[in-house]
Design a protein around this motif. Structure first.
Motif, PDB file in Angstrom:
ATOM      1  N   TRP A   1      -8.117  -8.372  -4.030  1.00 56.93           N
ATOM      2  CA  TRP A   1      -8.004  -7.050  -3.425  1.00 56.93           C
ATOM      3  C   TRP A   1      -9.224  -6.171  -3.702  1.00 56.93           C
ATOM      4  N   ALA A   2     -10.110  -6.612  -4.601  1.00 54.84           N
ATOM      5  CA  ALA A   2     -11.175  -5.735  -5.076  1.00 54.84           C
ATOM      6  C   ALA A   2     -12.450  -5.698  -4.232  1.00 54.84           C
ATOM      7  N   PRO A   3     -12.919  -6.798  -3.636  1.00 54.13           N
ATOM      8  CA  PRO A   3     -14.207  -6.735  -2.930  1.00 54.13           C
ATOM      9  C   PRO A   3     -14.217  -5.681  -1.825  1.00 54.13           C
ATOM     10  N   PRO A   4     -15.366  -5.066  -1.586  1.00 56.47           N
ATOM     11  CA  PRO A   4     -15.480  -4.071  -0.505  1.00 56.47           C
ATOM     12  C   PRO A   4     -15.140  -4.698   0.845  1.00 56.47           C
ATOM     13  N   ARG A   5     -14.379  -3.981   1.648  1.00 58.79           N
ATOM     14  CA  ARG A   5     -13.972  -4.479   2.950  1.00 58.79           C
ATOM     15  C   ARG A   5     -14.037  -3.363   3.987  1.00 58.79           C
ATOM     16  N   THR A   6     -14.146  -3.771   5.228  1.00 56.04           N
ATOM     17  CA  THR A   6     -14.026  -2.850   6.351  1.00 56.04           C
ATOM     18  C   THR A   6     -12.706  -3.139   7.048  1.00 56.04           C
ATOM     19  N   LEU A   7     -11.740  -2.258   6.856  1.00 55.44           N
ATOM     20  CA  LEU A   7     -10.448  -2.396   7.509  1.00 55.44           C
ATOM     21  C   LEU A   7     -10.521  -1.813   8.913  1.00 55.44           C
ATOM     22  N   ARG A   8      -9.797  -2.413   9.816  1.00 58.23           N
ATOM     23  CA  ARG A   8      -9.842  -1.978  11.209  1.00 58.23           C
ATOM     24  C   ARG A   8      -9.291  -0.562  11.353  1.00 58.23           C
ATOM     25  N   GLN A   9      -9.965   0.252  12.132  1.00 53.14           N
ATOM     26  CA  GLN A   9      -9.534   1.607  12.438  1.00 53.14           C
ATOM     27  C   GLN A   9      -9.476   1.764  13.955  1.00 53.14           C
ATOM     28  N   THR A  10      -8.583   2.617  14.402  1.00 57.05           N
ATOM     29  CA  THR A  10      -8.492   2.860  15.836  1.00 57.05           C
ATOM     30  C   THR A  10      -8.524   4.354  16.125  1.00 57.05           C
ATOM     31  N   ALA A  11      -9.303   4.711  17.144  1.00 49.75           N
ATOM     32  CA  ALA A  11      -9.313   6.078  17.690  1.00 49.75           C
ATOM     33  C   ALA A  11      -9.489   7.152  16.631  1.00 49.75           C
ATOM     34  N   VAL A  12     -10.559   7.063  15.833  1.00 54.64           N
ATOM     35  CA  VAL A  12     -10.851   8.121  14.877  1.00 54.64           C
ATOM     36  C   VAL A  12     -12.050   8.929  15.358  1.00 54.64           C
ATOM     37  N   HIS A  13     -12.010  10.236  15.126  1.00 55.91           N
ATOM     38  CA  HIS A  13     -13.152  11.067  15.468  1.00 55.91           C
ATOM     39  C   HIS A  13     -14.222  10.894  14.398  1.00 55.91           C
TER      40      HIS A  13
ATOM     41  N   GLY B   1     -24.121   4.781   3.292  1.00 57.62           N
ATOM     42  CA  GLY B   1     -23.185   4.117   2.414  1.00 57.62           C
ATOM     43  C   GLY B   1     -22.105   5.069   1.954  1.00 57.62           C
ATOM     44  N   TYR B   2     -21.301   4.582   1.023  1.00 59.78           N
ATOM     45  CA  TYR B   2     -20.242   5.385   0.409  1.00 59.78           C
ATOM     46  C   TYR B   2     -20.397   5.354  -1.103  1.00 59.78           C
ATOM     47  N   LEU B   3     -20.086   6.475  -1.722  1.00 62.94           N
ATOM     48  CA  LEU B   3     -20.003   6.561  -3.171  1.00 62.94           C
ATOM     49  C   LEU B   3     -18.543   6.748  -3.565  1.00 62.94           C
ATOM     50  N   LEU B   4     -18.068   5.934  -4.497  1.00 55.26           N
ATOM     51  CA  LEU B   4     -16.793   6.207  -5.158  1.00 55.26           C
ATOM     52  C   LEU B   4     -17.119   6.993  -6.411  1.00 55.26           C
TER      53      LEU B   4
ATOM     54  N   ASP C   1     -16.166  17.205 -17.005  1.00 58.39           N
ATOM     55  CA  ASP C   1     -16.558  18.462 -16.365  1.00 58.39           C
ATOM     56  C   ASP C   1     -17.111  18.285 -14.958  1.00 58.39           C
ATOM     57  N   ARG C   2     -17.321  17.017 -14.522  1.00 60.85           N
ATOM     58  CA  ARG C   2     -17.878  16.820 -13.186  1.00 60.85           C
ATOM     59  C   ARG C   2     -17.575  15.401 -12.706  1.00 60.85           C
ATOM     60  N   PHE C   3     -17.665  15.241 -11.392  1.00 59.80           N
ATOM     61  CA  PHE C   3     -17.550  13.900 -10.816  1.00 59.80           C
ATOM     62  C   PHE C   3     -18.856  13.140 -11.005  1.00 59.80           C
ATOM     63  N   ARG C   4     -18.762  11.822 -11.106  1.00 56.78           N
ATOM     64  CA  ARG C   4     -19.931  10.960 -11.257  1.00 56.78           C
ATOM     65  C   ARG C   4     -19.720   9.720 -10.380  1.00 56.78           C
ATOM     66  N   PRO C   5     -20.759   9.191  -9.766  1.00 58.32           N
ATOM     67  CA  PRO C   5     -20.609   7.952  -8.991  1.00 58.32           C
ATOM     68  C   PRO C   5     -20.320   6.769  -9.912  1.00 58.32           C
ATOM     69  N   VAL C   6     -19.331   5.963  -9.537  1.00 53.47           N
ATOM     70  CA  VAL C   6     -19.015   4.760 -10.303  1.00 53.47           C
ATOM     71  C   VAL C   6     -19.171   3.495  -9.469  1.00 53.47           C
ATOM     72  N   ALA C   7     -19.353   3.628  -8.157  1.00 54.78           N
ATOM     73  CA  ALA C   7     -19.604   2.471  -7.297  1.00 54.78           C
ATOM     74  C   ALA C   7     -20.351   2.935  -6.059  1.00 54.78           C
ATOM     75  N   VAL C   8     -21.295   2.120  -5.629  1.00 55.73           N
ATOM     76  CA  VAL C   8     -22.088   2.380  -4.430  1.00 55.73           C
ATOM     77  C   VAL C   8     -21.754   1.295  -3.419  1.00 55.73           C
ATOM     78  N   LEU C   9     -21.338   1.688  -2.231  1.00 58.58           N
ATOM     79  CA  LEU C   9     -20.815   0.752  -1.242  1.00 58.58           C
ATOM     80  C   LEU C   9     -21.612   0.832   0.056  1.00 58.58           C
ATOM     81  N   ASP C  10     -21.590  -0.248   0.817  1.00 54.25           N
ATOM     82  CA  ASP C  10     -22.270  -0.291   2.106  1.00 54.25           C
ATOM     83  C   ASP C  10     -21.623   0.658   3.110  1.00 54.25           C
ATOM     84  N   ARG C  11     -22.335   0.935   4.186  1.00 54.41           N
ATOM     85  CA  ARG C  11     -21.790   1.768   5.255  1.00 54.41           C
ATOM     86  C   ARG C  11     -20.618   1.038   5.916  1.00 54.41           C
TER      87      ARG C  11
END
Length: 254
Positions: free
Chosen positions: A138-150, A191-194, A202-212
């Motif tokens: 369940w862990a590897p980065p994936r692109t789940l199908r999306q429909t009709a999003v702005h 890309g995306y940052l988690l 006291d602040r958010f920090r990036p813990v994973a860098v993901l592809d677009r």
């Protein structure tokens, strides 16, 4: 559990590179900034020992979410990300480097909207041998199908709000694992940052860098993340600062 794996896709948050001998000795030699047509960030570097380099920068980056500090050992790269830093941070120390080696540095802002945060409370328990042996399908980065999003552009102030990820969901998979899913609304992200903020932080920090286009990712957590708040950010890098160059000295004698 401090050595548990944390999957990072597309890029890696690197703490240090090309390590050499430590034992710093007093020395100061500033780098001359190279000419730049770039941005509001101005970078300088100082050799504070034969194998330690300290970076400092000034300037502002309106609208930026943070900056990345990068290094290379050749003028044209490739560059490696050392750290994602908050906008208020204005220095970085790169220690214990390989002697007699050229180092090139630059600092770049990153931009983009974040999702609404979600809080996660994990059950008690260490990272067990069973969990370590699991394939964590369940862990590897994936692109789940999306429909009709702005969608919207993370680079256009007029549409950046529409580019923010929505529907962030955190599913606890075991006492040290979380699967995140969200809806991708960005049309031109790099890309995306988690990002996370452990309880008491006291602040958010990036813990994973993901592809677009990624909208599913599983994180193996650290001990201080038993209770933490998470968000995802669609991001794009801005223009780099000037590039500074220093060559490390001889290794200190032991």
């Amino acid at each position: 559990m401090s050595g548990a794996p944390r999957a990072l896709a597309a890029a890696v948050l690197v703490a240090a590179a090309l390590a050499g001998c430590s034992s710093p000795q007093p020395a100061t030699r500033p780098a001359q900034p190279a000419p730049s047509s770039a941005t509001g960030t101005r970078l300088t570097a100082t050799l504070t020992s034969p194998v330690d380099i300290t970076l400092r920068w000034t300037g502002t980056e309106p609208g930026a979410a943070g900056r990345i500090v990068e290094f290379a050992t050749a003028p044209e790269g490739p560059y490696t990300i050392l750290e994602y830093v908050p906008l208020g941070q204005t220095s970085y120390r790169h220690p214990d480097l390989m002697p007699q080696t050229p180092f090139y540095y630059r600092v770049r802002p990153y931009y983009g909207p974040a999702s609404r945060p979600v809080e996660v409370r994990l059950p008690k328990g260490d990272f067990t041998a069973k969990e370590q042996k699991s394939d964590h399908e369940w862990a590897p980065p994936r692109t789940l199908r999306q429909t009709a999003v702005h969608t919207g552009s993370v680079k256009d102030a007029a549409t950046v709000g529409a580019a923010a990820p929505t529907g962030l969901k955190a599913t606890v998979m075991h006492a040290n694992g979380i699967r995140f899913t969200w809806t991708d609304h960005a049309s031109d992200e790099q890309g995306y940052l988690l990002e996370d903020r452990p309880q008491g932080g006291d602040r958010f920090r990036p813990v994973a860098v993901l592809d677009r286009n990624i909208n599913s990712f599983g994180l193996i957590t650290l001990p201080n993340e038993k209770r933490a708040t998470y968000r995802v950010r669609a991001f794009s890098y801005g223009k780099g600062s000037n590039v500074v160059h220093l060559k490390t000295g001889s290794a200190p004698e032991r």
